[in-house]
Design a protein around this motif. Sequence first.
Motif, PDB file in Angstrom:
ATOM      1  N   ASN A  97     -39.267 -48.403 -26.804  1.00  0.00           N
ATOM      2  CA  ASN A  97     -39.044 -49.347 -25.714  1.00  0.00           C
ATOM      3  C   ASN A  97     -38.381 -50.572 -26.384  1.00  0.00           C
ATOM      4  N   ALA A  98     -37.691 -50.679 -27.154  1.00  0.00           N
ATOM      5  CA  ALA A  98     -37.072 -51.919 -27.895  1.00  0.00           C
ATOM      6  C   ALA A  98     -35.661 -51.463 -27.751  1.00  0.00           C
ATOM      7  N   ALA A  99     -34.818 -52.655 -27.705  1.00  0.00           N
ATOM      8  CA  ALA A  99     -33.222 -52.670 -27.845  1.00  0.00           C
ATOM      9  C   ALA A  99     -32.849 -52.460 -29.216  1.00  0.00           C
ATOM     10  N   GLN A 100     -31.850 -51.738 -29.578  1.00  0.00           N
ATOM     11  CA  GLN A 100     -31.181 -51.621 -30.712  1.00  0.00           C
ATOM     12  C   GLN A 100     -32.041 -50.960 -31.996  1.00  0.00           C
ATOM     13  N   THR A 101     -32.947 -49.931 -31.325  1.00  0.00           N
ATOM     14  CA  THR A 101     -34.049 -49.326 -32.181  1.00  0.00           C
ATOM     15  C   THR A 101     -33.740 -47.665 -31.894  1.00  0.00           C
ATOM     16  N   PHE A 102     -33.851 -47.065 -32.937  1.00  0.00           N
ATOM     17  CA  PHE A 102     -33.818 -45.726 -32.947  1.00  0.00           C
ATOM     18  C   PHE A 102     -35.409 -45.342 -33.504  1.00  0.00           C
ATOM     19  N   GLY A 103     -35.932 -44.377 -32.642  1.00  0.00           N
ATOM     20  CA  GLY A 103     -37.230 -43.934 -32.965  1.00  0.00           C
ATOM     21  C   GLY A 103     -36.924 -42.382 -33.353  1.00  0.00           C
ATOM     22  N   LEU A 104     -37.511 -42.176 -34.821  1.00  0.00           N
ATOM     23  CA  LEU A 104     -37.429 -41.087 -35.362  1.00  0.00           C
ATOM     24  C   LEU A 104     -38.569 -40.504 -35.863  1.00  0.00           C
ATOM     25  N   MET A 113     -43.503 -37.113 -40.330  1.00  0.00           N
ATOM     26  CA  MET A 113     -43.315 -38.782 -40.695  1.00  0.00           C
ATOM     27  C   MET A 113     -42.686 -39.273 -39.371  1.00  0.00           C
ATOM     28  N   ARG A 114     -42.865 -40.396 -39.194  1.00  0.00           N
ATOM     29  CA  ARG A 114     -42.359 -41.330 -37.941  1.00  0.00           C
ATOM     30  C   ARG A 114     -41.921 -42.508 -38.503  1.00  0.00           C
ATOM     31  N   PHE A 115     -40.735 -43.151 -37.941  1.00  0.00           N
ATOM     32  CA  PHE A 115     -40.521 -44.607 -38.269  1.00  0.00           C
ATOM     33  C   PHE A 115     -39.550 -45.075 -37.115  1.00  0.00           C
ATOM     34  N   ASN A 116     -39.530 -46.522 -37.139  1.00  0.00           N
ATOM     35  CA  ASN A 116     -38.416 -46.967 -36.296  1.00  0.00           C
ATOM     36  C   ASN A 116     -37.246 -47.578 -37.168  1.00  0.00           C
TER      37      ASN A 116
END
Length: 122
Positions: A97-104, A113-116
């Motif tokens: 829910n954020a601009a310029q962000t990739f959720g992985l 594993m997860r990160f933005n």
Amino acid sequence: MIWVAALLATVAALLPAAAANAATTRTCRSSDLRYAFMPGRPKFFGVHRLRITSGRCATAHRVAKTWKNRFEANLKRGSEKLPRHVRGFRFKQVPVNAAQTFGLRGTRGRTVMRFNYVVPNG
């Protein structure tokens, strides 16, 4: 009534074993995987919210760093392609829910594993 007590005792004995096998999610430090847009500014771009389930933070950090380096190398070559396979983990993009962000989200067996990843717009 005796069978009810025996059933309850059996269930109570099995609950701690089930809880011991439950996967734990760890929140890992990722501040050294970030960079500033300009020197002297806050380090805002890069890896945020690094988490790993059924694994160690050292593994998550190493994989996130390799993913970041590959992605930034792609950007320097003019490609916006996201790395899909890094150190045995298969990555998929998840909604954020954020601009310029990739959720992985990366998976390798039971380890997840997860990160933005936040990219600058300039």
